[in-house]
Design an enzyme around this catalytic site. Structure first.
Site, PDB file in Angstrom:
ATOM      1  N   THR A 283      -5.774   0.308  -3.362  1.00 29.26           N
ATOM      2  CA  THR A 283      -4.561  -0.138  -4.054  1.00 29.26           C
ATOM      3  C   THR A 283      -4.756  -1.475  -4.783  1.00 29.26           C
ATOM      4  O   THR A 283      -3.792  -2.091  -5.203  1.00 29.26           O
ATOM      5  CB  THR A 283      -3.387  -0.235  -3.058  1.00 29.26           C
ATOM      6  OG1 THR A 283      -3.791  -1.123  -2.002  1.00 29.26           O
ATOM      7  CG2 THR A 283      -3.033   1.113  -2.476  1.00 29.26           C
TER       8      THR A 283
ATOM      9  N   ASP B  17      -7.314  -9.918  -2.955  1.00 27.45           N
ATOM     10  CA  ASP B  17      -7.493  -9.597  -4.374  1.00 27.45           C
ATOM     11  C   ASP B  17      -6.707 -10.500  -5.315  1.00 27.45           C
ATOM     12  O   ASP B  17      -7.031 -10.602  -6.496  1.00 27.45           O
ATOM     13  CB  ASP B  17      -7.091  -8.140  -4.614  1.00 27.45           C
ATOM     14  CG  ASP B  17      -5.645  -7.854  -4.236  1.00 27.45           C
ATOM     15  OD1 ASP B  17      -5.191  -8.355  -3.190  1.00 27.45           O
ATOM     16  OD2 ASP B  17      -4.957  -7.135  -4.986  1.00 27.45           O
ATOM     17  N   GLN B  18      -5.675 -11.153  -4.804  1.00 28.07           N
ATOM     18  CA  GLN B  18      -4.767 -11.927  -5.664  1.00 28.07           C
ATOM     19  C   GLN B  18      -5.491 -13.057  -6.408  1.00 28.07           C
ATOM     20  O   GLN B  18      -5.105 -13.420  -7.518  1.00 28.07           O
ATOM     21  CB  GLN B  18      -3.631 -12.485  -4.809  1.00 28.07           C
ATOM     22  CG  GLN B  18      -2.851 -11.374  -4.121  1.00 28.07           C
ATOM     23  CD  GLN B  18      -2.161 -11.822  -2.848  1.00 28.07           C
ATOM     24  OE1 GLN B  18      -2.082 -13.007  -2.555  1.00 28.07           O
ATOM     25  NE2 GLN B  18      -1.640 -10.869  -2.075  1.00 28.07           N
TER      26      GLN B  18
ATOM     27  N   ASP C 234      -6.155   5.137   2.461  1.00 29.63           N
ATOM     28  CA  ASP C 234      -6.689   3.809   2.233  1.00 29.63           C
ATOM     29  C   ASP C 234      -8.144   3.856   2.705  1.00 29.63           C
ATOM     30  O   ASP C 234      -8.565   4.867   3.245  1.00 29.63           O
ATOM     31  CB  ASP C 234      -5.884   2.808   3.089  1.00 29.63           C
ATOM     32  CG  ASP C 234      -5.069   1.871   2.220  1.00 29.63           C
ATOM     33  OD1 ASP C 234      -5.697   1.053   1.555  1.00 29.63           O
ATOM     34  OD2 ASP C 234      -3.816   1.963   2.221  1.00 29.63           O
TER      35      ASP C 234
ATOM     36  N   HIS D 149       0.840  -1.204   0.000  1.00 32.29           N
ATOM     37  CA  HIS D 149       0.000   0.000   0.000  1.00 32.29           C
ATOM     38  C   HIS D 149       0.880   1.261   0.000  1.00 32.29           C
ATOM     39  O   HIS D 149       0.529   2.261  -0.614  1.00 32.29           O
ATOM     40  CB  HIS D 149      -0.934   0.004   1.216  1.00 32.29           C
ATOM     41  CG  HIS D 149      -1.978  -1.075   1.130  1.00 32.29           C
ATOM     42  ND1 HIS D 149      -3.323  -0.824   1.201  1.00 32.29           N
ATOM     43  CD2 HIS D 149      -1.865  -2.420   0.958  1.00 32.29           C
ATOM     44  CE1 HIS D 149      -4.004  -1.958   1.078  1.00 32.29           C
ATOM     45  NE2 HIS D 149      -3.133  -2.945   0.942  1.00 32.29           N
TER      46      HIS D 149
ATOM     47  N   TRP E 115      -1.240  -6.820  -6.559  1.00 33.42           N
ATOM     48  CA  TRP E 115      -1.566  -5.913  -7.661  1.00 33.42           C
ATOM     49  C   TRP E 115      -0.348  -5.120  -8.136  1.00 33.42           C
ATOM     50  O   TRP E 115      -0.177  -4.887  -9.331  1.00 33.42           O
ATOM     51  CB  TRP E 115      -2.728  -5.006  -7.283  1.00 33.42           C
ATOM     52  CG  TRP E 115      -3.241  -4.214  -8.454  1.00 33.42           C
ATOM     53  CD1 TRP E 115      -3.386  -2.871  -8.533  1.00 33.42           C
ATOM     54  CD2 TRP E 115      -3.676  -4.732  -9.724  1.00 33.42           C
ATOM     55  NE1 TRP E 115      -3.884  -2.505  -9.765  1.00 33.42           N
ATOM     56  CE2 TRP E 115      -4.063  -3.629 -10.520  1.00 33.42           C
ATOM     57  CE3 TRP E 115      -3.754  -6.016 -10.285  1.00 33.42           C
ATOM     58  CZ2 TRP E 115      -4.532  -3.768 -11.828  1.00 33.42           C
ATOM     59  CZ3 TRP E 115      -4.229  -6.153 -11.600  1.00 33.42           C
ATOM     60  CH2 TRP E 115      -4.599  -5.044 -12.344  1.00 33.42           C
ATOM     61  N   ASN E 116       0.526  -4.713  -7.210  1.00 39.44           N
ATOM     62  CA  ASN E 116       1.725  -3.985  -7.654  1.00 39.44           C
ATOM     63  C   ASN E 116       2.605  -4.879  -8.510  1.00 39.44           C
ATOM     64  O   ASN E 116       3.095  -4.471  -9.557  1.00 39.44           O
ATOM     65  CB  ASN E 116       2.540  -3.483  -6.452  1.00 39.44           C
ATOM     66  CG  ASN E 116       1.770  -2.480  -5.630  1.00 39.44           C
ATOM     67  OD1 ASN E 116       1.506  -1.374  -6.072  1.00 39.44           O
ATOM     68  ND2 ASN E 116       1.365  -2.871  -4.425  1.00 39.44           N
TER      69      ASN E 116
ATOM     70  N   ALA F 175      14.631  -8.056  -3.279  1.00 41.67           N
ATOM     71  CA  ALA F 175      15.258  -7.670  -4.555  1.00 41.67           C
ATOM     72  C   ALA F 175      14.768  -6.293  -5.005  1.00 41.67           C
ATOM     73  O   ALA F 175      13.675  -5.875  -4.609  1.00 41.67           O
ATOM     74  CB  ALA F 175      14.883  -8.700  -5.612  1.00 41.67           C
TER      75      ALA F 175
ATOM     76  N   GLN G 170      12.834  -5.115  -7.215  1.00 43.65           N
ATOM     77  CA  GLN G 170      11.938  -5.871  -8.108  1.00 43.65           C
ATOM     78  C   GLN G 170      11.707  -5.224  -9.477  1.00 43.65           C
ATOM     79  O   GLN G 170      11.722  -5.913 -10.494  1.00 43.65           O
ATOM     80  CB  GLN G 170      10.592  -6.119  -7.415  1.00 43.65           C
ATOM     81  CG  GLN G 170       9.627  -6.906  -8.287  1.00 43.65           C
ATOM     82  CD  GLN G 170       8.505  -7.529  -7.513  1.00 43.65           C
ATOM     83  OE1 GLN G 170       8.734  -8.268  -6.566  1.00 43.65           O
ATOM     84  NE2 GLN G 170       7.283  -7.252  -7.917  1.00 43.65           N
TER      85      GLN G 170
ATOM     86  N   HIS H  19       2.794 -14.042  -6.543  1.00 45.36           N
ATOM     87  CA  HIS H  19       1.583 -14.270  -5.752  1.00 45.36           C
ATOM     88  C   HIS H  19       0.424 -13.400  -6.276  1.00 45.36           C
ATOM     89  O   HIS H  19      -0.646 -13.383  -5.685  1.00 45.36           O
ATOM     90  CB  HIS H  19       1.859 -13.942  -4.278  1.00 45.36           C
ATOM     91  CG  HIS H  19       2.045 -12.469  -4.026  1.00 45.36           C
ATOM     92  ND1 HIS H  19       2.900 -11.677  -4.764  1.00 45.36           N
ATOM     93  CD2 HIS H  19       1.460 -11.625  -3.135  1.00 45.36           C
ATOM     94  CE1 HIS H  19       2.835 -10.425  -4.337  1.00 45.36           C
ATOM     95  NE2 HIS H  19       1.978 -10.371  -3.351  1.00 45.36           N
TER      96      HIS H  19
HETATM   97  C1  UDX Z   1      -0.492  -6.238  -0.689  1.00 48.62           C
HETATM   98  C2  UDX Z   1      -1.473  -7.263  -1.198  1.00 48.62           C
HETATM   99  O1  UDX Z   1      -1.037  -8.542  -0.910  1.00 48.62           O
HETATM  100  C3  UDX Z   1      -1.725  -7.053  -2.642  1.00 48.62           C
HETATM  101  O2  UDX Z   1      -2.502  -8.099  -3.163  1.00 48.62           O
HETATM  102  C4  UDX Z   1      -2.402  -5.736  -2.791  1.00 48.62           C
HETATM  103  O3  UDX Z   1      -2.831  -5.586  -4.113  1.00 48.62           O
HETATM  104  C5  UDX Z   1      -1.477  -4.651  -2.297  1.00 48.62           C
HETATM  105  O4  UDX Z   1      -1.067  -4.950  -0.964  1.00 48.62           O
HETATM  106  P1  UDX Z   1       1.895  -7.397  -1.401  1.00 48.62           P
HETATM  107  O5  UDX Z   1       1.359  -8.714  -1.011  1.00 48.62           O
HETATM  108  O6  UDX Z   1       3.136  -6.986  -0.782  1.00 48.62           O
HETATM  109  O7  UDX Z   1       0.818  -6.234  -1.244  1.00 48.62           O
HETATM  110  O8  UDX Z   1       2.079  -7.497  -3.005  1.00 48.62           O
HETATM  111  P2  UDX Z   1       2.296  -6.429  -4.133  1.00 48.62           P
HETATM  112  O9  UDX Z   1       1.063  -5.644  -4.365  1.00 48.62           O
HETATM  113  O10 UDX Z   1       2.794  -7.174  -5.295  1.00 48.62           O
HETATM  114  O11 UDX Z   1       3.414  -5.437  -3.587  1.00 48.62           O
HETATM  115  C6  UDX Z   1       4.724  -5.821  -3.297  1.00 48.62           C
HETATM  116  C7  UDX Z   1       5.661  -4.687  -3.630  1.00 48.62           C
HETATM  117  O12 UDX Z   1       6.930  -4.980  -3.046  1.00 48.62           O
HETATM  118  C8  UDX Z   1       5.880  -4.488  -5.126  1.00 48.62           C
HETATM  119  O13 UDX Z   1       5.841  -3.115  -5.438  1.00 48.62           O
HETATM  120  C9  UDX Z   1       7.273  -5.042  -5.370  1.00 48.62           C
HETATM  121  O14 UDX Z   1       7.999  -4.374  -6.373  1.00 48.62           O
HETATM  122  C10 UDX Z   1       7.949  -4.854  -4.024  1.00 48.62           C
HETATM  123  N1  UDX Z   1       8.972  -5.891  -3.814  1.00 48.62           N
HETATM  124  C11 UDX Z   1       8.621  -7.185  -3.573  1.00 48.62           C
HETATM  125  C12 UDX Z   1      10.303  -5.517  -3.869  1.00 48.62           C
HETATM  126  O15 UDX Z   1      10.621  -4.348  -4.109  1.00 48.62           O
HETATM  127  N2  UDX Z   1      11.245  -6.477  -3.642  1.00 48.62           N
HETATM  128  C13 UDX Z   1      10.960  -7.765  -3.376  1.00 48.62           C
HETATM  129  O16 UDX Z   1      11.884  -8.558  -3.183  1.00 48.62           O
HETATM  130  C14 UDX Z   1       9.587  -8.133  -3.342  1.00 48.62           C
END
Ligand code: UDX
Length: 475
Positions: free
Chosen positions: A147, A398-399, A126, A26, A377-378, A357, A359, A374
């Site tokens: 988000t 949401d996944q 949020d 978020h 959304w990001n 990482a 990412q 997984h």
């Molecule tokens: C959560 C929810 O799980 C997700 O479904 C929702 O849409 C937003 O909030 P998260 O589970 O962390 O987030 O997943 P995601 O939305 O993919 O966000 C992870 C973020 O961490 C991404 O921006 C990704 O680039 C970053 N990340 C992840 C890194 O920078 N390095 C890593 O090693 C792993």
């Protein structure tokens, strides 16, 4: 003033206060929005919990140091949980309620003491009801930034219809029964199956509770001046129309993908704000790998794996014979001890494991040819922007719906939900990575989707409207 000369009226730039749920998924899109506001000349105050602040304030301060002093201010309030309290897996849900009781009394005070910045013009948060209450009390317009994807937002809206149609509960069903369609979500009649419904709703859905929850979600949304979504018309247009028809007169701003919008801005600092220390050595490792040869594996910032799931994913990857880079967050494996097999895998030169990482850089690297994700959304948007096809293994929320859209609607990935067996992992990784009809098709669709995302940010309409609407707020 001379005759004919017009009086110059200086309009102060808006001051937006942004308050996300203080977890990585978020905070990332909200920081991107904050930076886009700074680039538009706005003042921004960004609120974190003390816990999140302690983890990221150095990186965030460095990121925003390129903007004039006073443009960006980072503040923090307690989240009501002790530092050692888990903030991952299902326990992440506890954060919302504890934040409400601990932050609400302080928020008003924080808004009113704006430390040398102009008064707050607009609050973006949020879906926190308590922030909406404070904003209304202070007569400050507010918007919710959800988000999630629009498809998951809409399916959640329709939970009462699903329950009414008797398509709940979804419990103890066979594999075939889980594949049966759910027909009661308008616009998704031929898309959703029972297994795509988030686990939270699958079990024992009480229709009255569902109705009540959704009624209040819709009413809450209508309290806001606008709802911001990190998506774009050419990705989720039909679903956005459904949402719009239920939200009016509240405005809907699909302003994504924010990550790409920021990449277009020559002066943006980008990055900066990871809750864990990035291991940049993995980029050097990637430099040494052939083009399109590596599967990047990451389950985001909240997912927890059991030891069995870790083993199955690990062996499936190793047995596929493909190279992989796995961002395995510290303490994300429940009950884990050091695992020798991982050492062996690294020794075979096939895989590399890091804690966290960079990412977006990883996904943009020429060596990365696929993403086992997984379906946060990001992560989904970042993969779209990089044109990298996905294997989806959703964990919660949401996944489940994101992964269905990735595979069935956008056709840029393979959905592996509900299965975690090494043979399936191996087969799916081979399908994703090995030359053939399936990979060619995924690559071609991922390439087209990337171009669509770039076009969406070049034509900035919803984002420009959001900027104008905030500028026009007079309080
Ligand atoms: C959560 C929810 O799980 C997700 O479904 C929702 O849409 C937003 O909030 P998260 O589970 O962390 O987030 O997943 P995601 O939305 O993919 O966000 C992870 C973020 O961490 C991404 O921006 C990704 O680039 C970053 N990340 C992840 C890194 O920078 N390095 C890593 O090693 C792993």
């Amino acid at each position: 003033m001379e005759e004919g000369e017009e009086e110059q009226v200086t309009v102060a730039p808006p001051h937006v206060l942004i308050f996300p749920l203080p977890i990585q998924g978020h905070v990332n899109p909200m920081l991107n929005l904050a930076e886009l506001f700074c680039l538009a000349g706005f003042h921004v105050t960004f609120i974190l919990s003390h816990y999140a602040y302690n983890r990221i304030h150095h990186a965030v301060t460095a990121r925003f140091s390129t903007y004039p002093a006073g443009k960006f201010s980072l503040r923090s309030i307690p989240d009501g949980l002790p530092d050692e309290h888990p903030r991952a897996g299902a326990r992440v849900l506890e954060l919302g309620s504890s934040l409400k009781s601990s932050a609400k009394p302080l928020l008003k005070q924080l808004i009113l003491t704006h430390q040398g910045q102009p008064s707050v013009t607009c609050i973006i948060t949020d879906a926190f009801e308590f922030v909406a209450d404070v904003a209304e009390e202070l007569r400050i317009p507010f918007m919710f930034f959800r988000t999630f994807s629009a498809c998951s937002f809409w399916a959640n809206f329709c939970v009462p219809q699903i329950a009414q149609a008797g398509e709940f509960p979804i419990q103890g069903m066979s594999h075939e029964e889980m594949d049966r369609p759910v027909r009661s979500v308008p616009g998704m009649e031929d898309i959703l199956r029972r297994r795509d419904i988030p686990r939270f709703w699958r079990v024992n859905c009480d229709i009255n509770l569902a109705k009540q929850t959704m009624k209040s979600a819709i009413q809450e949304s209508r309290r806001a001046k606008g709802i911001i979504l990190n998506t774009f018309e050419s990705l989720e247009g039909p679903i956005l129309s459904h949402i719009r028809s239920h939200l009016e007169p509240t405005r809907l701003y699909p302003i994504g993908p924010l990550q790409a919008r920021l990449l277009r801005k020559p002066n943006s600092a980008g990055g900066g704000g990871g809750f864990w220390k990035e291991d940049n050595n993995c980029m050097t490792w990637l430099d040494a790998q052939p083009d399109d040869s590596v599967v990047y594996v990451s389950m985001g910032s909240v997912t927890e794996l059991t030891q069995t799931q870790l083993n199955e994913l690990w062996h499936g990857l190793i047995n596929s014979g493909h190279r992989f880079l796995w961002a395995l967050r510290p303490e994300s494996v429940v009950g884990s001890e050091t695992d020798d097999r991982m050492g062996q895998g690294q020794g075979q030169g096939l895989g590399r494991v890091v804690g966290w990482a960079p990412q977006e850089d990883v996904l943009g690297h020429r060596a990365v040819g696929g993403f086992l994700t997984h379906s946060g959304w990001n992560s989904t948007l970042e993969s779209i922007i990089a044109g990298v096809p996905m294997i989806c293994w959703p964990y919660f929320a949401d996944q489940f719906i994101n992964s269905r859209y990735v595979s069935r609607v956008w056709k840029i990935g393979i959905d592996m939900k509900d299965v975690c067996h090494r043979l399936t992992v191996e087969k799916t990784v081979r399908e994703l990575m090995e030359k053939g009809e399936k990979r060619d098709d995924l690559l071609q669709k991922a390439y087209c989707m990337k171009q669509t995302a770039i076009k969406a940010v070049n034509n900035g309409s919803s984002f420009d409207i959001l900027i104008q609407d905030i500028r026009s707020i007079i309080i």
